[in-house]
Design a protein around this motif. Sequence first.
Motif, PDB file in Angstrom:
ATOM      1  N   ILE A 200       0.849  -1.188   0.000  1.00 11.17           N
ATOM      2  CA  ILE A 200       0.000   0.000   0.000  1.00 11.17           C
ATOM      3  C   ILE A 200       0.885   1.237   0.000  1.00 11.17           C
ATOM      4  O   ILE A 200       1.756   1.394   0.862  1.00 11.17           O
ATOM      5  N   LYS A 201       0.660   2.123  -0.960  1.00 11.39           N
ATOM      6  CA  LYS A 201       1.426   3.369  -1.060  1.00 11.39           C
ATOM      7  C   LYS A 201       0.442   4.534  -1.100  1.00 11.39           C
ATOM      8  O   LYS A 201      -0.378   4.627  -2.005  1.00 11.39           O
ATOM      9  N   GLU A 213      -6.612   0.601   1.665  1.00  7.63           N
ATOM     10  CA  GLU A 213      -5.880   1.840   1.941  1.00  7.63           C
ATOM     11  C   GLU A 213      -6.301   2.452   3.272  1.00  7.63           C
ATOM     12  O   GLU A 213      -5.458   2.945   4.030  1.00  7.63           O
ATOM     13  N   ALA A 214      -7.606   2.421   3.557  1.00 11.08           N
ATOM     14  CA  ALA A 214      -8.089   2.953   4.833  1.00 11.08           C
ATOM     15  C   ALA A 214      -7.526   2.144   5.994  1.00 11.08           C
ATOM     16  O   ALA A 214      -7.146   2.696   7.039  1.00 11.08           O
ATOM     17  N   LEU A 215      -7.466   0.815   5.833  1.00 10.02           N
ATOM     18  CA  LEU A 215      -6.908  -0.036   6.882  1.00 10.02           C
ATOM     19  C   LEU A 215      -5.430   0.282   7.106  1.00 10.02           C
ATOM     20  O   LEU A 215      -4.976   0.366   8.248  1.00 10.02           O
ATOM     21  N   ALA A 216      -4.697   0.482   6.019  1.00  8.59           N
ATOM     22  CA  ALA A 216      -3.276   0.816   6.144  1.00  8.59           C
ATOM     23  C   ALA A 216      -3.100   2.127   6.903  1.00  8.59           C
ATOM     24  O   ALA A 216      -2.187   2.256   7.738  1.00  8.59           O
ATOM     25  N   LEU A 217      -3.970   3.085   6.657  1.00  9.06           N
ATOM     26  CA  LEU A 217      -3.862   4.388   7.316  1.00  9.06           C
ATOM     27  C   LEU A 217      -4.098   4.284   8.818  1.00  9.06           C
ATOM     28  O   LEU A 217      -3.426   4.957   9.605  1.00  9.06           O
ATOM     29  N   VAL A 218      -5.033   3.450   9.236  1.00  8.51           N
ATOM     30  CA  VAL A 218      -5.341   3.363  10.669  1.00  8.51           C
ATOM     31  C   VAL A 218      -4.419   2.414  11.423  1.00  8.51           C
ATOM     32  O   VAL A 218      -4.289   2.522  12.650  1.00  8.51           O
TER      33      VAL A 218
END
Length: 335
Positions: A200-201, A213-218
């Motif tokens: 994820i970038k 992407e939302a999961l990576a952010l949290v």
Amino acid sequence: MKSIVKNNQRRKRKSKRRIVFLLIPILVLLFVSTGYAVDLYRKAAIMEEKAHQELQRGTVSPKRTEKKDALADSFSVLLMGVDDSEQRHKLYGEAVRTDALLLATFNKKDRSVKLLSIPRDSYVYVPVEKKKDKINHAHAFGGVDGTVETVEGLLDVPVDYYVKLNFTGFMQIVDALDGIEVDVPISFTEQDSNDRPRAIKLKKGLQTLNGEEALALVRTRKIDSDMERGKRQQLVLEAIFHKTLSFGSVTKYGALLEALGDNVKTNLRLSDLEAFYQFAKGSSVDIEKMQLKGSNLYLNNIYYYKLDEQDLAEIRKTLQEHLGLGKSNTLSQAS
């Protein structure tokens, strides 16, 4: 006879209008008044059957003298995010830790929400262990009940309801909403839900995120501090809340319910959830995001987040007042 038929029809229509559905555990309810509501109600009933799990203590927190009516009173909801993927299950079995922990208190009088992020490494007393430890270990040793008891002891407020959501359900909800708009605070790379490194970038700035992407952010922990991680989690929850309220396609509500059915556990009933709808409808809701201040602590070469006692005392007082509790609540946190 015609009068009786008309009354029955009116009652049926009224019943449909009052169907309330949980879409994201904490804040989001959808109010449906179309013919599709019958199918949604069926799915909601199935979801409730799969998701419902009472606390061992029963329905009343020991921090209260009587059960609170969510339709009439101020109340609290503890939100737990866990990674119980197949890989994690092989490693830890049922002893998974909470990866995200937030307490939301709802004040019915002024239509406000206080959303407190609790850092996962917070060094607190964990009753099920009978010692101080990282707060995310409370779930590993005592499950949902152990986590609720620990949070109540830490904050000296009742946890009326809980919602535990796994990563799969979180991603499916975001994808069912066609993504959420978030102002990403920093550029970074992160592994995906299958633990593939740098999959994820994300770049800094306002953008629409899908579930992965939302999961990576949290969940990412490498780019900043526990405090900032908590802020990112709050940003995403707020984005989900606003996207759900503006969501126009009723045909997609079923997908949201299906995503929750196998991926959420809660002591909320569908009959309880109208309280959330009351917050969501009408005028805007005032959401205040709060953080627990602290500092880094190392004991036996293990990292902990040591909470600032003065800040913790102020947070306790703020939450107690927001829930309409007296000056002297019940038991304080064990030392």
